[in-house]
Design a protein around this motif. Structure first.
Motif: not given
Length: 203
Positions: A87, A141, A145-146, A193
């Motif tokens: 990540p 990315k 990732e979200w 994150s």
């Protein structure tokens, strides 16, 4: 060792010595303030050996940049780990930790990236392309990732700020090693994150 493999090994060793000297000297004196004679002397070779491998100072500079930065414009990890394998927040922490062990490369990057904004600098296109590739790759990315919670525009802006923060941290760290890059990046990851934030809030 047979003669041909020995010659190849010697050539590879010479190239690495040149790269090491180039990083140190370009980082200390900049591109225009560094001569091939200085790089050769610090590498323990004659100047003609550099010209044999790279032909010109400009080609040596670009080859040195490509030696240490991958196709996404990120610093190559000594253990071969890359941004595709983790990540984005984890990668940024890895990059900060790696940078703290390689002050020579951080200084090289800081000086050359700043210099590249001047007219007709040979590394200008490298750094322009680097930032474009990095922003694009990290934006893709981050969006993944979200889970689509960020619009492309917001993801792009978030990545642009993160890259700016990292570059600024590197410059501050070179000027004052007491600046804790890894600690600052640990804070930055909370912004990048959502899963980390949710876990922190639950605690």
């Amino acid at each position: 060792m047979p003669r041909a493999p020995r010659i190849v090994a010697q050539g590879d060793s010479t190239r690495e010595a040149i790269f090491t000297s180039a990083v140190q000297n370009f980082g200390r004196f900049g591109y225009r303030g560094t001569s091939l004679a200085r790089i050769a002397a610090d590498a323990g070779i004659v100047q003609s050996a550099i010209l044999h491998h790279f032909a010109t100072k400009e080609k040596l500079l670009l080859a040195t940049l490509e030696r240490f930065y991958d196709e996404h414009g990120t610093l190559r990890d000594p253990e071969g780990r890359g941004i595709d394998e983790m990540p984005v927040p984890d990668y940024l922490e890895l990059a900060a930790a790696t940078n703290e062990r390689r002050a020579d490369l951080v200084r090289f990057y800081a000086v050359l990236s700043a210099e590249s904004t001047t007219e007709q600098h040979p590394a200008q296109e490298f750094f322009r392309a680097r930032f474009t590739r990095m922003r694009g790759h990290l934006t893709d990315k981050i969006q993944a990732e979200w889970g689509g919670a960020l619009s492309p525009e917001h993801a792009r802006d978030l990545v642009t700020l993160a890259v700016a923060a990292l570059d600024g941290l590197q410059t501050q760290w070179i000027l004052d090693p007491r600046v804790a890059m890894t600690s600052c990046v640990a804070l930055l990851r909370r912004v990048l994150s959502p899963a980390h934030d949710a876990a922190a809030d639950a605690d």
